[in-house]
Enzyme design. Structure first.
Site, mmCIF file in Angstrom:
data_model
loop_
_atom_site.group_PDB
_atom_site.id
_atom_site.type_symbol
_atom_site.label_atom_id
_atom_site.label_comp_id
_atom_site.label_asym_id
_atom_site.label_seq_id
_atom_site.Cartn_x
_atom_site.Cartn_y
_atom_site.Cartn_z
ATOM 1 N N CYS A 159 8.698 9.866 -0.058
ATOM 2 C CA CYS A 159 7.925 10.890 0.623
ATOM 3 C C CYS A 159 8.233 12.188 -0.106
ATOM 4 O O CYS A 159 9.391 12.467 -0.396
ATOM 5 C CB CYS A 159 8.344 10.966 2.085
ATOM 6 S SG CYS A 159 7.350 12.136 3.027
ATOM 7 N N HIS A 172 10.726 6.213 9.235
ATOM 8 C CA HIS A 172 11.254 6.442 7.886
ATOM 9 C C HIS A 172 12.765 6.601 7.965
ATOM 10 O O HIS A 172 13.310 6.972 9.011
ATOM 11 C CB HIS A 172 10.597 7.680 7.270
ATOM 12 C CG HIS A 172 9.223 7.408 6.726
ATOM 13 N ND1 HIS A 172 8.608 8.212 5.802
ATOM 14 C CD2 HIS A 172 8.363 6.390 6.971
ATOM 15 C CE1 HIS A 172 7.419 7.712 5.505
ATOM 16 N NE2 HIS A 172 7.237 6.619 6.207
ATOM 17 N N HIS A 203 6.479 3.153 13.282
ATOM 18 C CA HIS A 203 6.583 3.262 11.822
ATOM 19 C C HIS A 203 7.605 4.365 11.515
ATOM 20 O O HIS A 203 7.262 5.552 11.504
ATOM 21 C CB HIS A 203 5.200 3.594 11.230
ATOM 22 C CG HIS A 203 5.192 3.730 9.742
ATOM 23 N ND1 HIS A 203 4.394 2.954 8.925
ATOM 24 C CD2 HIS A 203 5.901 4.524 8.909
ATOM 25 C CE1 HIS A 203 4.604 3.296 7.656
ATOM 26 N NE2 HIS A 203 5.505 4.256 7.628
ATOM 27 N N ASN A 232 9.986 4.816 3.923
ATOM 28 C CA ASN A 232 9.983 3.730 4.910
ATOM 29 C C ASN A 232 11.349 3.061 5.082
ATOM 30 O O ASN A 232 12.168 3.046 4.173
ATOM 31 C CB ASN A 232 9.002 2.651 4.438
ATOM 32 C CG ASN A 232 7.587 3.169 4.361
ATOM 33 O OD1 ASN A 232 6.992 3.483 5.368
ATOM 34 N ND2 ASN A 232 7.059 3.283 3.158
ATOM 35 N N ARG A 292 0.858 -1.201 0.000
ATOM 36 C CA ARG A 292 0.000 0.000 0.000
ATOM 37 C C ARG A 292 0.892 1.249 0.000
ATOM 38 O O ARG A 292 0.959 1.978 -0.974
ATOM 39 C CB ARG A 292 -0.915 -0.018 1.245
ATOM 40 C CG ARG A 292 -2.132 0.900 1.155
ATOM 41 C CD ARG A 292 -1.842 2.379 1.341
ATOM 42 N NE ARG A 292 -1.209 2.653 2.657
ATOM 43 C CZ ARG A 292 -0.698 3.829 2.986
ATOM 44 N NH1 ARG A 292 -0.720 4.838 2.129
ATOM 45 N NH2 ARG A 292 -0.118 3.992 4.161
ATOM 46 N N ASP A 293 1.640 1.434 1.065
ATOM 47 C CA ASP A 293 2.441 2.639 1.263
ATOM 48 C C ASP A 293 3.539 2.761 0.184
ATOM 49 O O ASP A 293 3.852 3.859 -0.292
ATOM 50 C CB ASP A 293 3.058 2.555 2.664
ATOM 51 C CG ASP A 293 3.665 3.844 3.151
ATOM 52 O OD1 ASP A 293 3.993 4.706 2.325
ATOM 53 O OD2 ASP A 293 3.827 3.985 4.374
#
Lengths: 320, 320
Positions: A252, A221, A219, A261, A25-26
């Site tokens: 991002c 990055h 989570h 990530n 997804r991400d």
């Protein structure tokens, strides 16, 4: 608060972590070119074979807003994962929730999200934090009533590129609101890589203390290269749940050109070398990330894709 | 041994670290094309302006073996660094020492080195560890007698790609031999990125305890993305001296294609965000790394080159 007063993750019995793979997804969402559905299905199935236990597979966003994920329902229908794998979907709003519930049979967990920074939430979903949280109070119980495990994600938990510092108290207040709406897991996102390991240690120690009974998920990055350092600090502070993305997929837009990530295979490599159990097969995971690299046709930033695992077996070194 | 019983670096008063910039030797040496001397001098001078306090500038290796550093003497003569900057040279053997001592006025520190792994030492310098250490016992006192600060580097301290695990006791025995030969600083190198943060914490806590009065330096590689996690763990275990390379320059032939040193600007970014003082100007350092990227004409792997520093000032967050 000193994270160091907590028992070291590498000393005690509590050596098992849970990792959610968010690449499908991400990661796929942030690809400039939409990945063909058959490629997505093939890569997700490869992750399943590598022992992934939790996976974020789709988002019920408007297809005109994020065309990269417009085949979400088809992906949900076509993937073949072991029945023990928890499939998560992202639910951005009430409309998305209606669409998601029509596919109820195809997922196990649903995530609602907000950004702790007012400016970032406005830019991301064009609503105030308060408006988003009002929706959460409506949607949360509905999701729980459907027997879906309710998760929450709080973006910019460790800093906002527009507002700067985001107070810990503000983030944890939002977390408590999510828990009141029925969330049994809350993820804290370092959306633009502004966390550092000292703060990560203090933050997760505090969050675990303030939210008993709630699964606390980190989570991070790797925007400034500190992703694994933050994960290690969170682990030491007691955190046992992490999100990451195979191949280090998922950029991002802020700062421009930066990575997003942390790579699942790099995180798993670190944990295994420390003697921490993940349930994942590192070799299979690296294979899946290399397959993603080949499918996307560009060099991914994951380290383990190049370096491979260290040569000793998991846990051997930690006991040395 | 539990590193966590040591005081947290982020809690006490001991918030100052020393960083040695190794890019001009360790980094430039690993470039496929030899960098023109004038470019080297320009980049080193830029590092000096960024506040670098310690720098490895040359190696007295045979120019036919490492042509990339054959202009070492000229570099030493031409660079313009503030007088407070400690200039280090690498001395690989007795012949190198003779050549180095002819340039005695141009450096402050000399480093001798060995690999803790027998196989790696043989492949690197074609000598057994015992042969190298016999030379060290001869060269060490000679260097000290010249008023040069004697440093030592122990490669493959955390694992060897050929032999696998390298016992901590073996590494620390070698460190004691170096100290007996006059070394006042000993660096432990993770040559192929096989360390993990749990082991780093235990290792540095033990090394500091076993080598009182000796400066203990951590030299991590980012081969598997764990470089900064290891640096954080070493810091927490009491280590206050680090080596790193601007732009993340410096590859390693094993595993093929992998990155080498951690990036100085990423390390400094992490430390500053934690409220740890480095004496360095992060902005100037990122500028120097970007200048190196432009000079070399390829994308370097440093994160801070792309992402820049976080937007708050050093230390602001750590106190939050």
């Amino acid at each position: 608060m000193d994270a160091k007063s907590y028992p070291s993750a590498t000393e005690g019995e509590d050596r098992r972590v849970r990792i959610r793979e968010v690449g499908p997804r991400d990661g796929f969402q942030n690809e400039p070119e939409t990945i063909p559905t058959s490629d997505k299905v093939r890569l997700i199935n490869a992750l399943g074979r590598a022992g992934v236990e939790r996976i974020e597979v789709a988002s019920f966003v408007r297809p005109d807003v994020i065309p990269q994920l417009s085949d979400g329902v088809e992906v949900l229908h076509r993937i073949e994962l072991p029945p023990t794998v928890a499939r998560m979907v992202l639910v951005p709003n009430r409309k998305g929730l209606e669409n998601a519930l029509r596919e109820r049979a195809y997922f196990d967990e649903a995530a609602l999200f907000v950004s702790a920074s007012q400016t970032h939430n406005k830019r991301n979903v064009n609503r105030t934090v308060e408006e988003t949280m009002a929706d959460v109070r409506g949607m949360g119980p509905r999701i729980v009533a459907e027997g879906v495990r309710l998760c929450a994600v709080i973006a910019t938990s460790f800093g906002c590129p527009f507002e700067g510092e985001v107070p810990m108290g503000r983030v944890l207040d939002l977390a408590e609101q999510f828990a009141e709406a029925g969330a049994v897991e809350i993820g804290f996102g370092d959306t633009t890589g502004m966390c550092n390991p000292a703060y990560a240690g203090r933050f997760f120690a505090t969050a675990i203390e303030r939210l008993p009974g709630v699964e606390i998920t980190a989570h991070f990055h790797n925007t400034r290269g500190q992703g694994l350092a933050n994960a290690y600090a969170a682990l030491e502070a007691g955190c046992r749940s992490f999100e990451s993305s195979f191949g280090e997929l998922g950029g991002c837009p802020v700062p421009k050109g930066s990575t997003g990530n942390i790579a699942t295979e790099d995180l798993v490599s670190m944990f295994h070398e420390m003697g921490i159990d993940t349930g994942l097969d590192l070799g299979g995971l690296i294979d899946a990330a290399r397959e993603a690299q080949e499918t996307l046709g560009r060099r991914l930033t994951s380290h383990s894709i190049v370096a491979g695992p260290v040569i000793w077996s998991p846990g051997e070194r930690a006991g040395a």
